[in-house]
Design a protein around this motif. Structure first.
Motif, PDB file in Angstrom:
ATOM      1  N   MET A 190     -43.813   7.659  25.289  1.00  0.00           N
ATOM      2  CA  MET A 190     -42.782   8.533  26.167  1.00  0.00           C
ATOM      3  C   MET A 190     -41.234   8.757  25.334  1.00  0.00           C
ATOM      4  N   VAL A 191     -41.005   7.418  25.261  1.00  0.00           N
ATOM      5  CA  VAL A 191     -39.631   7.020  24.078  1.00  0.00           C
ATOM      6  C   VAL A 191     -39.915   7.743  22.935  1.00  0.00           C
ATOM      7  N   SER A 192     -40.899   7.662  22.010  1.00  0.00           N
ATOM      8  CA  SER A 192     -40.519   8.246  20.724  1.00  0.00           C
ATOM      9  C   SER A 192     -40.832  10.002  20.991  1.00  0.00           C
TER      10      SER A 192
ATOM     11  N   HIS B  79     -38.784   0.870  32.467  1.00  0.00           N
ATOM     12  CA  HIS B  79     -38.537   0.225  30.993  1.00  0.00           C
ATOM     13  C   HIS B  79     -38.460   0.640  29.917  1.00  0.00           C
ATOM     14  N   PHE B  80     -37.870   1.269  29.221  1.00  0.00           N
ATOM     15  CA  PHE B  80     -38.130   1.684  27.992  1.00  0.00           C
ATOM     16  C   PHE B  80     -39.684   1.222  27.173  1.00  0.00           C
ATOM     17  N   THR B  81     -39.489  -0.389  27.381  1.00  0.00           N
ATOM     18  CA  THR B  81     -39.993  -1.561  26.344  1.00  0.00           C
ATOM     19  C   THR B  81     -41.573  -1.546  26.845  1.00  0.00           C
ATOM     20  N   GLN B  82     -41.857  -0.544  27.784  1.00  0.00           N
ATOM     21  CA  GLN B  82     -43.114  -0.836  29.034  1.00  0.00           C
ATOM     22  C   GLN B  82     -43.654   0.776  28.068  1.00  0.00           C
ATOM     23  N   VAL B  83     -42.992   1.880  27.899  1.00  0.00           N
ATOM     24  CA  VAL B  83     -43.255   2.964  27.482  1.00  0.00           C
ATOM     25  C   VAL B  83     -42.908   3.077  26.573  1.00  0.00           C
ATOM     26  N   PRO B  84     -43.713   3.174  25.057  1.00  0.00           N
ATOM     27  CA  PRO B  84     -42.879   3.082  23.862  1.00  0.00           C
ATOM     28  C   PRO B  84     -43.389   4.872  23.441  1.00  0.00           C
TER      29      PRO B  84
END
Ligand code: SF4
Length: 444
Positions: free
Chosen positions: A166-168, A159-164
């Motif tokens: 990687m998202v940015s 879930h994106f909340t755990q890997v900021p």
């Protein structure tokens, strides 16, 4: 869960043991952590011999007990906490890649990110109704047909909340609030999650202090002895820089810090993460909080038409925070190079090759005005920078100071310490002599 025995963030082993024995386990763990920078694979092999029998599990259990006591020690001392979290993070990273089966990796993902935040590829496809997603199918195909793919690697979804980060940085395929990628690309975020959880455990450990006199005494003894240890002091303490006025000697700043410092001097602006990075560094090389408050107030263009009192209430709060004078009162350490590479600014990672080359040449010219920069060597450094920034940085050091290092640069304060010594700005303390004697002059 099938968590591996080496993994320290699980229910503690039986704590019904003799305190003296427990202390010995903690010291063995300290030895392991202290030796780690000398070569992780050899040090891990020495402490955890690769055997198939139960004796290895017993060794891991004893070390986990030691790790548990060290958390109590870290709860009493902020500097030790910073050291413990960073070095345990490094050990975690190594053991995860070297001593962990695929099933155990899944369980570590679930333990650190939360089971509700992790899915395997098939689960994701069905639960999120993505069976017709051609891009996803393509991703699966490419992953399984990639040449040279590590056999233990696998596709996973977090879930994106755990890997900021990687998202940015757009690492992986972002779909419906999830990041889909191969397991290897999640490792940096996994390490951060481990460090974050360990920090929470250190805070919780405070509740166990003051309950049992003999444990408190053991904690106190370890804390006092650890504070004398060379490596912990030299890597993460600013004691050696105190009172040296090094902030007015940018010639000893490592490339990351000199780049940010010059940019701020030129433009009066820096983004938040870069302000933090240079702020931590200036603090640790001895700049007082008052000097740093005045420095940012006077130089930042954002403070035009702002009174000093107003500044103290806004940006001033953040500066006092990084000195541990506000909020959680934590004495923040300067991040090490691997953290800077993923979350802050390292020129060897974040500058495009042509710009990096220019920056390295200009930095050389600032020091050796009329000499031509050694272009071949700089080009070689630039070519290896993205894949191995610390090696590039270590190779750049002798170009600037005409002296070689036999130790790799892994922390900005290390560069500042060596540079200050070569510039005659600090005299090495007795305890640190062994590390400095490994540097030799070269005929560049
Ligand atoms: S490798 Fe480390 S010390 Fe060197 S520039 Fe990058 S972050 Fe700074």
């Amino acid at each position: 869960m099938a968590l591996p025995d080496w993994f320290i963030l699980q229910s503690p082993p039986n704590l019904d043991i003799d305190v003296k024995q427990w202390k010995n386990f903690a010291w063995n763990r300290v030895k392991l952590l202290e030796q780690l920078p000398q070569g992780r694979s050899r040090v891990v092999r020495d402490h955890f011999p690769p055997t198939d029998d139960d004796s290895l599990n017993q060794i891991y259990n004893d070390y986990r007990l030691g790790a548990y006591l060290l958390r109590l020690v870290a709860a009493t001392n902020r500097r030790l906490e910073a050291w413990l979290i960073e070095t345990e993070g490094d050990l975690f990273e190594y053991l995860y890649s070297d001593r962990t089966t695929v099933n155990q990796k899944w369980d570590i993902f679930k333990s650190l990110f939360g089971s509700e935040n992790v899915m395997n590829y098939e689960e994701f496809k069905y639960k999120m109704d993505e069976k017709q997603n051609e891009y996803l199918a393509d991703l699966y195909h490419q992953f399984h047909s990639a040449r040279g793919r590590v056999t233990s690697d696998f596709l996973t979804c977090v879930h994106f909340t755990q890997v900021p980060w990687m998202v940015s940085n757009r690492r992986g395929y972002l779909r419906k609030g999830w990041v889909v990628s191969n397991e290897i690309s999640f490792r940096g975020s996994l390490k951060k999650a481990f460090e974050h959880k360990l920090q929470e455990e250190v805070v919780k450990a405070q509740d166990l202090l003051g309950v049992n006199e003999s444990i408190d005494q053991a904690v106190q003894e370890i804390e006092q002895n650890l504070a004398k240890h060379t490596q912990i002091r030299s890597q993460f303490s600013s004691a050696e820089f105190e009172g040296r006025d090094l902030q007015s000697h940018p010639e000893i700043f490592p490339p990351c810090m000199i780049h940010l410092f010059s940019e701020f001097e030129k433009t009066g602006r820096l983004i938040h993460a870069h302000r933090l990075q240079i702020g931590f560094f200036l603090k640790k090389i001895g700049m007082t909080v008052d000097d740093q408050l005045h420095y940012w107030f006077e130089k930042s263009v954002d403070n035009l038409n702002v009174t000093y009192e107003e500044f103290l209430r806004t940006s001033g709060y953040q500066i006092r925070h990084l000195y541990g004078l506000e909020g959680g009162k934590k004495d923040y350490a300067v991040p090490k190079c691997s953290t800077i590479a993923t979350s802050y600014f390292c020129p060897f990672v974040h500058l495009a090759p042509a710009i990096l080359f220019k920056f390295l040449s200009n930095n050389y010219l600032t020091r050796y005005k009329s000499l031509t920069p050694p272009e071949n060597r700089l080009e070689r450094i630039v070519s290896q920078s993205g894949s191995n920034p610390t090696a590039a940085c270590t190779e750049y050091f002798p170009i600037i100071f005409k002296k070689s290092l036999y130790r790799k640069i892994v922390h900005p304060l290390q560069w500042a310490r060596y540079a200050s010594k070569f510039e005659g700005l600090i005299v090495e303390q007795r305890e640190s002599d062994s590390s400095i004697s490994e540097e030799v002059e070269t005929n560049q």
